[in-house]
Scaffold this active site. Structure first.
Site, PDB file in Angstrom:
ATOM      1  N   TYR A  65       8.131 -31.299  11.952  1.00 34.65           N
ATOM      2  CA  TYR A  65       9.434 -31.197  11.267  1.00 34.65           C
ATOM      3  C   TYR A  65       9.427 -31.972   9.943  1.00 34.65           C
ATOM      4  CZ  TYR A  65      10.892 -29.789  15.999  1.00 34.65           C
ATOM      5  OH  TYR A  65      10.997 -29.199  17.233  1.00 34.65           O
ATOM      6  N   HIS A 109       2.530 -30.262  21.031  1.00 28.83           N
ATOM      7  CA  HIS A 109       3.557 -29.320  20.564  1.00 28.83           C
ATOM      8  C   HIS A 109       3.259 -27.860  20.916  1.00 28.83           C
ATOM      9  CE1 HIS A 109       6.895 -28.971  17.304  1.00 28.83           C
ATOM     10  NE2 HIS A 109       7.042 -28.036  18.206  1.00 28.83           N
TER      11      HIS A 109
HETATM   12  N1  LIG Z   1       9.131 -27.236  20.883  1.00 26.24           N
HETATM   13  C1  LIG Z   1       9.307 -26.288  20.002  1.00 26.24           C
HETATM   14  O1  LIG Z   1       8.382 -25.520  19.679  1.00 26.24           O
HETATM   15  C2  LIG Z   1      10.654 -26.100  19.363  1.00 26.24           C
HETATM   16  C3  LIG Z   1      10.951 -24.919  18.683  1.00 26.24           C
HETATM   17  C4  LIG Z   1      12.219 -24.778  18.116  1.00 26.24           C
HETATM   18  C5  LIG Z   1      13.156 -25.812  18.230  1.00 26.24           C
HETATM   19  N2  LIG Z   1      12.825 -26.971  18.878  1.00 26.24           N
HETATM   20  C6  LIG Z   1      13.817 -28.075  19.019  1.00 26.24           C
HETATM   21  O2  LIG Z   1      15.024 -27.534  19.543  1.00 26.24           O
HETATM   22  C7  LIG Z   1      16.101 -27.960  18.710  1.00 26.24           C
HETATM   23  C8  LIG Z   1      17.261 -26.979  18.782  1.00 26.24           C
HETATM   24  O3  LIG Z   1      16.865 -25.694  18.395  1.00 26.24           O
HETATM   25  P1  LIG Z   1      17.344 -25.026  17.023  1.00 26.24           P
HETATM   26  O4  LIG Z   1      17.454 -26.111  16.037  1.00 26.24           O
HETATM   27  O5  LIG Z   1      16.466 -23.891  16.745  1.00 26.24           O
HETATM   28  O6  LIG Z   1      18.743 -24.390  17.296  1.00 26.24           O
HETATM   29  P2  LIG Z   1      19.973 -24.465  18.352  1.00 26.24           P
HETATM   30  O7  LIG Z   1      20.194 -25.857  18.811  1.00 26.24           O
HETATM   31  O8  LIG Z   1      19.767 -23.423  19.368  1.00 26.24           O
HETATM   32  O9  LIG Z   1      21.198 -24.130  17.396  1.00 26.24           O
HETATM   33  C9  LIG Z   1      21.319 -22.932  16.702  1.00 26.24           C
HETATM   34  C10 LIG Z   1      22.576 -22.948  15.851  1.00 26.24           C
HETATM   35  O10 LIG Z   1      23.720 -23.112  16.699  1.00 26.24           O
HETATM   36  C11 LIG Z   1      24.744 -23.775  15.977  1.00 26.24           C
HETATM   37  N3  LIG Z   1      25.449 -24.705  16.893  1.00 26.24           N
HETATM   38  C12 LIG Z   1      25.037 -25.939  17.301  1.00 26.24           C
HETATM   39  N4  LIG Z   1      25.939 -26.481  18.144  1.00 26.24           N
HETATM   40  C13 LIG Z   1      26.936 -25.567  18.289  1.00 26.24           C
HETATM   41  C14 LIG Z   1      28.142 -25.538  19.023  1.00 26.24           C
HETATM   42  N5  LIG Z   1      28.510 -26.546  19.811  1.00 26.24           N
HETATM   43  N6  LIG Z   1      28.928 -24.408  18.918  1.00 26.24           N
HETATM   44  C15 LIG Z   1      28.557 -23.366  18.151  1.00 26.24           C
HETATM   45  N7  LIG Z   1      27.428 -23.347  17.413  1.00 26.24           N
HETATM   46  C16 LIG Z   1      26.623 -24.437  17.483  1.00 26.24           C
HETATM   47  C17 LIG Z   1      24.105 -24.521  14.850  1.00 26.24           C
HETATM   48  O11 LIG Z   1      24.733 -24.162  13.632  1.00 26.24           O
HETATM   49  P3  LIG Z   1      25.670 -25.250  12.834  1.00 26.24           P
HETATM   50  O12 LIG Z   1      24.725 -26.243  12.289  1.00 26.24           O
HETATM   51  O13 LIG Z   1      26.359 -24.448  11.802  1.00 26.24           O
HETATM   52  O14 LIG Z   1      26.619 -25.849  13.865  1.00 26.24           O
HETATM   53  C18 LIG Z   1      22.636 -24.124  14.894  1.00 26.24           C
HETATM   54  O15 LIG Z   1      22.142 -23.757  13.659  1.00 26.24           O
HETATM   55  C19 LIG Z   1      15.430 -28.095  17.338  1.00 26.24           C
HETATM   56  O16 LIG Z   1      16.231 -28.792  16.434  1.00 26.24           O
HETATM   57  C20 LIG Z   1      14.148 -28.775  17.721  1.00 26.24           C
HETATM   58  O17 LIG Z   1      14.383 -30.165  17.901  1.00 26.24           O
HETATM   59  C21 LIG Z   1      11.594 -27.122  19.456  1.00 26.24           C
END
Ligand SMILES: NC(=O)c1ccc[n+]([C@@H]2O[C@H](COP(=O)([O-])OP(=O)(O)OC[C@H]3O[C@@H](n4cnc5c(N)ncnc54)[C@H](OP(=O)(O)O)[C@@H]3O)[C@@H](O)[C@H]2O)c1
Length: 268
Positions: A57, A117
């Site tokens: 990241y 990862h």
């Molecule tokens: N291990 C891996 O390979 C891997 C891969 C991908 C991600 N990750 C981890 O997983 C974390 C989360 O995944 P992500 O960042 O892809 O997305 P996510 O948490 O699934 O969120 C997607 C979108 O949902 C919105 N959101 C968040 N909270 C909300 C709520 N309470 N109500 C409505 N909408 C909401 C956000 O937009 P807004 O900002 O506009 O609220 C965000 O852009 C990452 O930050 C990372 O730390 C790990």
């Protein structure tokens, strides 16, 4: 906050905050760092005590700075970070150097959960890297170790050749791709599942069903999805660039889904 006990007895908060775009220009994964720690500050204020970071990241310093200046004691928050194996294995020196950089950027002398990862196409190397993680675990620098994006065959490799069992497999799990078989496999091996991108994949039809369910509890569609996961002991790490939505994702401990709700959600 509900805690989940990992297979080595360490406790992890069942809701953490993702961080992959925090502190970046335009909230973009590849954005330059802005220099502030706004989203981490909000998360701490909102009550998050579990932070999901990763080397790839390129913003561990944002998480480290925000937490260090938060006034919260180190033992009161849980940090995950991940070795960037996107390009596979480089060398033992490389692993040591990357770990030292993570510790420095995160401003800590230990990591609560350290993950590989991504798996890559070389079993011997995966086992070799796992042994290095075990070494750091045995020295107490990592309080727990695990993997991410591992399929059954990769898990088997580590289970058969390691001396420490992975505490966690962090995998994609959300509406449209629950990944139930892998979650079951993790569970059958006493490996906790962390769901990444827990709020992805929610198209309009699914949103309508989820909101209908949420309306009965005074909750949003997103809170319903997160609740569904934690009710089956799946740890979630939603991220938001909006302070209120960040708070909403934590506010999921005062309602319970019915069997019928769960069935409808599982079908999405
Ligand atoms: N291990 C891996 O390979 C891997 C891969 C991908 C991600 N990750 C981890 O997983 C974390 C989360 O995944 P992500 O960042 O892809 O997305 P996510 O948490 O699934 O969120 C997607 C979108 O949902 C919105 N959101 C968040 N909270 C909300 C709520 N309470 N109500 C409505 N909408 C909401 C956000 O937009 P807004 O900002 O506009 O609220 C965000 O852009 C990452 O930050 C990372 O730390 C790990």
């Amino acid at each position: 906050m509900k805690l989940i006990k990992l297979n080595n007895e360490l406790e992890i908060p069942v809701v953490g905050t993702g961080t992959n775009t925090y502190g970046k220009e335009g909230n973009a994964f590849k954005g330059e760092l802005r220099g502030d720690t706004e989203e981490v500050d909000w998360a701490v204020e909102n009550g998050y005590r579990h932070f999901d970071a990763a080397q790839i990241y390129a913003n561990e310093e944002v998480v480290g700075k925000g937490l260090n200046q938060s006034g919260v004691k180190r033992e009161d928050y849980f940090i995950t970070t991940k070795l960037n194996t996107n390009e596979g294995y480089v060398s033992r020196d490389w692993i040591d150097a990357e770990i030292n950089k993570s510790l420095e950027k995160l401003q800590t002398d230990y990591i609560d959960l350290f993950l590989i990862h991504f798996p890559w196409d070389n079993s011997d190397e995966i086992v070799e890297v796992w042994h290095v993680l075990e070494e750091y675990y045995n020295r107490g620098i990592f309080k727990s170790i695990g993997v991410s994006n591992f399929e059954e065959k990769h898990l088997d490799l580590v289970l058969q050749n390691g001396t420490v069992k992975p505490a966690v497999n962090q995998i994609e799990s959300h509406v449209g791709k629950w990944n139930d078989a892998l979650i079951d496999y993790n569970k059958s091996n006493d490996i906790a599942t962390v769901a990444w991108s827990p709020l992805a994949g929610i198209e309009d039809d699914a949103k309508q069903v989820l909101q209908e369910i949420g309306d009965r509890y005074g909750k949003t569609y997103a809170q319903v999805v997160l609740r569904y996961q934690i009710e089956r002991d799946v740890i979630v790490i939603p991220k938001s660039h909006n302070k209120e939505r960040q708070a909403q994702s934590l506010d999921i401990f005062d309602f319970e889904l019915t069997a019928d709700d769960r069935e409808r959600i599982a079908a999405l």
